[in-house]
Design a protein around this motif. Structure first.
Motif, mmCIF file in Angstrom:
data_model
loop_
_atom_site.group_PDB
_atom_site.id
_atom_site.type_symbol
_atom_site.label_atom_id
_atom_site.label_comp_id
_atom_site.label_asym_id
_atom_site.label_seq_id
_atom_site.Cartn_x
_atom_site.Cartn_y
_atom_site.Cartn_z
ATOM 1 N N ALA A 56 49.071 37.796 60.210
ATOM 2 C CA ALA A 56 49.486 36.219 60.512
ATOM 3 C C ALA A 56 50.112 35.438 59.610
ATOM 4 N N ASP A 57 49.671 35.844 58.366
ATOM 5 C CA ASP A 57 50.153 34.953 57.287
ATOM 6 C C ASP A 57 51.472 35.466 56.516
ATOM 7 N N GLU A 112 49.130 35.731 65.752
ATOM 8 C CA GLU A 112 49.116 34.464 64.921
ATOM 9 C C GLU A 112 47.577 33.859 65.054
ATOM 10 N N ILE A 113 47.488 33.251 63.907
ATOM 11 C CA ILE A 113 46.072 32.629 63.795
ATOM 12 C C ILE A 113 46.247 31.126 63.607
ATOM 13 N N SER A 114 45.627 30.544 64.573
ATOM 14 C CA SER A 114 45.546 28.941 64.415
ATOM 15 C C SER A 114 45.209 28.385 63.113
ATOM 16 N N GLN A 115 45.649 27.075 62.826
ATOM 17 C CA GLN A 115 45.355 26.457 61.539
ATOM 18 C C GLN A 115 43.593 26.314 61.726
ATOM 19 N N VAL A 116 43.086 25.882 63.033
ATOM 20 C CA VAL A 116 41.846 25.673 63.013
ATOM 21 C C VAL A 116 40.825 26.803 62.572
ATOM 22 N N GLU A 117 41.545 28.015 63.179
ATOM 23 C CA GLU A 117 40.584 29.491 62.646
ATOM 24 C C GLU A 117 40.981 29.643 61.081
ATOM 25 N N ARG A 118 42.170 29.420 60.628
ATOM 26 C CA ARG A 118 42.193 29.613 59.118
ATOM 27 C C ARG A 118 41.366 28.567 58.468
#
Length: 155
Positions: A56-57, A112-118
């Protein structure tokens, strides 16, 4: 006739070497897997999450090769079946593809990993580190200084 046959064999060997070189080039960097025995999360799930985060990153991309099950197990000091379970689950999800005799590679599936998950993941890591540091009597400022010092050493 014999010369022609050996010439064909040379070409096959050279092709095999080229494939090996491409595979090595694709293994651009090993992601530093790390397991937390106190997290309550099974090791195989921690491995899966770390691979997903790296995809994802952008640390891992399509075609990158993961370490072999055996080398991952040795590096993490876990049972090879645990590493194999993680890879198998990643393959079932379509995140990696395994080519017998060649290795395990990142597929073209987008993650994709959301900003919230990160942020949740970072908060969990930070909370754990802070709890441990406080248990040993360290202040937050000392922890921040140590993190900055270590980061500067790694650059």
């Amino acid at each position: 006739m014999q010369n022609q046959a050996s010439g064909g064999l040379c070409t096959l060997n050279e092709s095999a070497r080229e494939v090996g070189q491409v595979a090595m080039e694709r293994q651009k960097q090993d992601i530093p897997f790390s397991l937390d025995p106190k997290s309550g999360v099974p090791y195989y799930k921690q491995i899966i999450l770390q691979v997903e985060m790296a995809i994802a990153d952008g640390r891992l991309s399509t075609g990158d090769q993961l370490p072999t099950v055996r080398s991952l197990a040795v590096d993490l000091q876990i049972n090879p079946n645990t590493a194999a379970r993680a890879y198998n689950e990643l393959e079932i999800r379509g995140i990696v593809t395994t080519q017998q005799g060649t290795g395990t590679f990142i597929s073209d599936r987008k993650l994709e990993i959301s900003q919230v998950e990160r942020e949740q993941m970072l908060e969990e890591i930070t909370r754990s580190m802070l709890t441990k540091a406080r248990a040993y009597g360290f202040q937050v400022s000392e922890l921040v200084e140590a993190i900055q010092r270590i980061e500067n050493q790694e650059d």
